[in-house]
Design a protein around this motif. Sequence first.
Motif, PDB file in Angstrom:
ATOM      1  N   LEU A 132      16.955  43.400  40.770  1.00 34.72           N
ATOM      2  CA  LEU A 132      16.579  44.673  41.383  1.00 34.72           C
ATOM      3  C   LEU A 132      15.193  44.616  42.019  1.00 34.72           C
ATOM      4  N   ALA A 133      14.386  43.667  41.595  1.00 31.06           N
ATOM      5  CA  ALA A 133      13.036  43.519  42.137  1.00 31.06           C
ATOM      6  C   ALA A 133      12.954  42.442  43.213  1.00 31.06           C
ATOM      7  N   SER A 134      14.087  42.083  43.785  1.00 30.88           N
ATOM      8  CA  SER A 134      14.117  41.066  44.833  1.00 30.88           C
ATOM      9  C   SER A 134      13.432  41.573  46.106  1.00 30.88           C
ATOM     10  N   PRO A 135      13.002  40.650  46.972  1.00 32.71           N
ATOM     11  CA  PRO A 135      12.569  41.078  48.311  1.00 32.71           C
ATOM     12  C   PRO A 135      13.714  41.800  49.027  1.00 32.71           C
ATOM     13  N   THR A 178       9.697  43.922  28.949  1.00 35.29           N
ATOM     14  CA  THR A 178       8.703  42.899  28.625  1.00 35.29           C
ATOM     15  C   THR A 178       7.407  43.220  29.363  1.00 35.29           C
ATOM     16  N   PRO A 179       6.285  42.759  28.853  1.00 33.96           N
ATOM     17  CA  PRO A 179       5.027  42.984  29.583  1.00 33.96           C
ATOM     18  C   PRO A 179       5.065  42.420  30.999  1.00 33.96           C
ATOM     19  N   TYR A 180       5.644  41.239  31.173  1.00 37.03           N
ATOM     20  CA  TYR A 180       5.702  40.635  32.504  1.00 37.03           C
ATOM     21  C   TYR A 180       6.584  41.458  33.425  1.00 37.03           C
ATOM     22  N   GLY A 181       7.780  41.809  32.960  1.00 38.70           N
ATOM     23  CA  GLY A 181       8.690  42.574  33.801  1.00 38.70           C
ATOM     24  C   GLY A 181       8.111  43.917  34.205  1.00 38.70           C
ATOM     25  N   ALA A 182       7.477  44.595  33.240  1.00 38.37           N
ATOM     26  CA  ALA A 182       6.890  45.899  33.547  1.00 38.37           C
ATOM     27  C   ALA A 182       5.793  45.773  34.590  1.00 38.37           C
ATOM     28  N   ALA A 183       4.992  44.700  34.498  1.00 38.97           N
ATOM     29  CA  ALA A 183       3.849  44.539  35.405  1.00 38.97           C
ATOM     30  C   ALA A 183       4.271  44.058  36.786  1.00 38.97           C
ATOM     31  N   HIS A 184       5.289  43.193  36.855  1.00 39.62           N
ATOM     32  CA  HIS A 184       5.601  42.504  38.106  1.00 39.62           C
ATOM     33  C   HIS A 184       6.856  43.013  38.816  1.00 39.62           C
ATOM     34  N   TRP A 185       7.764  43.671  38.101  1.00 39.52           N
ATOM     35  CA  TRP A 185       9.060  43.990  38.688  1.00 39.52           C
ATOM     36  C   TRP A 185       9.356  45.487  38.788  1.00 39.52           C
ATOM     37  N   GLU A 186       8.772  46.297  37.933  1.00 41.41           N
ATOM     38  CA  GLU A 186       9.184  47.705  37.815  1.00 41.41           C
ATOM     39  C   GLU A 186       9.070  48.460  39.139  1.00 41.41           C
ATOM     40  N   ALA A 187       7.905  48.408  39.770  1.00 39.67           N
ATOM     41  CA  ALA A 187       7.682  49.228  40.973  1.00 39.67           C
ATOM     42  C   ALA A 187       8.610  48.801  42.107  1.00 39.67           C
ATOM     43  N   THR A 188       8.745  47.495  42.324  1.00 40.43           N
ATOM     44  CA  THR A 188       9.606  47.009  43.401  1.00 40.43           C
ATOM     45  C   THR A 188      11.063  47.370  43.136  1.00 40.43           C
ATOM     46  N   ALA A 189      11.493  47.222  41.893  1.00 43.43           N
ATOM     47  CA  ALA A 189      12.880  47.537  41.552  1.00 43.43           C
ATOM     48  C   ALA A 189      13.182  49.010  41.792  1.00 43.43           C
ATOM     49  N   ARG A 190      12.294  49.889  41.373  1.00 43.72           N
ATOM     50  CA  ARG A 190      12.531  51.316  41.583  1.00 43.72           C
ATOM     51  C   ARG A 190      12.559  51.650  43.073  1.00 43.72           C
ATOM     52  N   TYR A 191      11.725  51.004  43.840  1.00 47.16           N
ATOM     53  CA  TYR A 191      11.752  51.217  45.286  1.00 47.16           C
ATOM     54  C   TYR A 191      13.103  50.784  45.864  1.00 47.16           C
ATOM     55  N   ASN A 192      13.570  49.581  45.489  1.00 42.91           N
ATOM     56  CA  ASN A 192      14.839  49.072  46.012  1.00 42.91           C
ATOM     57  C   ASN A 192      16.016  49.949  45.604  1.00 42.91           C
ATOM     58  N   VAL A 193      16.065  50.327  44.348  1.00 40.66           N
ATOM     59  CA  VAL A 193      17.184  51.130  43.847  1.00 40.66           C
ATOM     60  C   VAL A 193      17.182  52.505  44.507  1.00 40.66           C
ATOM     61  N   THR A 194      16.001  53.093  44.642  1.00 42.89           N
ATOM     62  CA  THR A 194      15.907  54.394  45.304  1.00 42.89           C
ATOM     63  C   THR A 194      16.351  54.310  46.762  1.00 42.89           C
ATOM     64  N   ALA A 195      15.988  53.228  47.450  1.00 39.65           N
ATOM     65  CA  ALA A 195      16.381  53.058  48.833  1.00 39.65           C
ATOM     66  C   ALA A 195      17.898  52.882  48.960  1.00 39.65           C
ATOM     67  N   GLU A 196      18.499  52.093  48.075  1.00 45.09           N
ATOM     68  CA  GLU A 196      19.953  51.932  48.125  1.00 45.09           C
ATOM     69  C   GLU A 196      20.647  53.251  47.827  1.00 45.09           C
ATOM     70  N   LEU A 197      20.141  53.984  46.860  1.00 48.52           N
ATOM     71  CA  LEU A 197      20.748  55.266  46.512  1.00 48.52           C
ATOM     72  C   LEU A 197      20.681  56.232  47.711  1.00 48.52           C
ATOM     73  N   SER A 198      19.580  56.218  48.425  1.00 43.70           N
ATOM     74  CA  SER A 198      19.449  57.088  49.601  1.00 43.70           C
ATOM     75  C   SER A 198      20.461  56.722  50.670  1.00 43.70           C
ATOM     76  N   LEU A 199      20.698  55.419  50.853  1.00 44.50           N
ATOM     77  CA  LEU A 199      21.700  54.985  51.829  1.00 44.50           C
ATOM     78  C   LEU A 199      23.095  55.422  51.436  1.00 44.50           C
ATOM     79  N   LEU A 200      23.381  55.390  50.135  1.00 41.39           N
ATOM     80  CA  LEU A 200      24.718  55.743  49.665  1.00 41.39           C
ATOM     81  C   LEU A 200      24.985  57.251  49.726  1.00 41.39           C
ATOM     82  N   THR A 201      23.932  58.042  49.532  1.00 37.13           N
ATOM     83  CA  THR A 201      24.122  59.489  49.401  1.00 37.13           C
ATOM     84  C   THR A 201      23.615  60.273  50.596  1.00 37.13           C
ATOM     85  N   GLY A 202      22.931  59.588  51.538  1.00 34.66           N
ATOM     86  CA  GLY A 202      22.351  60.291  52.682  1.00 34.66           C
ATOM     87  C   GLY A 202      23.386  60.686  53.698  1.00 34.66           C
TER      88      GLY A 202
END
Length: 202
Positions: A132-135, A178-202
Amino acid sequence: MSGDDDSALIERFPGPPALARELLDRWHEPQRRYHTAAHLRAVLDRLDELGATEYAADPVAVALAAWFHDAVYDPRDPDGNEEAAAELAEDRLPPGGRTAEVVRLVRLTTTHDPAPGDTNGAALCDADLGVLASPPAAYAVYAAEVRQEYGFVPDAAFRAGRAGVLERLLALPRLFHTPYGAAHWEATARYNVTAELSLLTG
């Protein structure tokens, strides 16, 4: 995936090579597009990135659970896959405490919501959801592969079902534990998931 790739994966399996080959046969089944051996390799790589060998209480159990967690995958029966995979682990691994922990961890991938202090569960769930935190381009490939696995589902029904999955993920207090996941992946993942959700429901 090539035979060389399979051989490299088998070398990473913390158990008998024959069992690794049996599991890889499952990961290579033709109905899979995202939940393939490439996903397994990515989960194992992310466990390394997370430092799971130092973080998790039983890194061997976590690695075994990674191998089993999608070893059963039928997109026509999505609610039964994790349970069937857990039962497969229970059947194939020797009796004992570690097998019980592997089975528990496989079942945990149904919710990806480990309890506080569950370091094994946090490592496995973070590694599984790390995609979920992929580019953006890689995330788009992931989303397209998931759609391909559900190619038999009409567009409207898929969009509703996928949106529900994404909404449940966003409703979790934390995607990564995990500390690493929370620090490095959380924000990007939420951005990606929110963007996909907007595409599906927009």
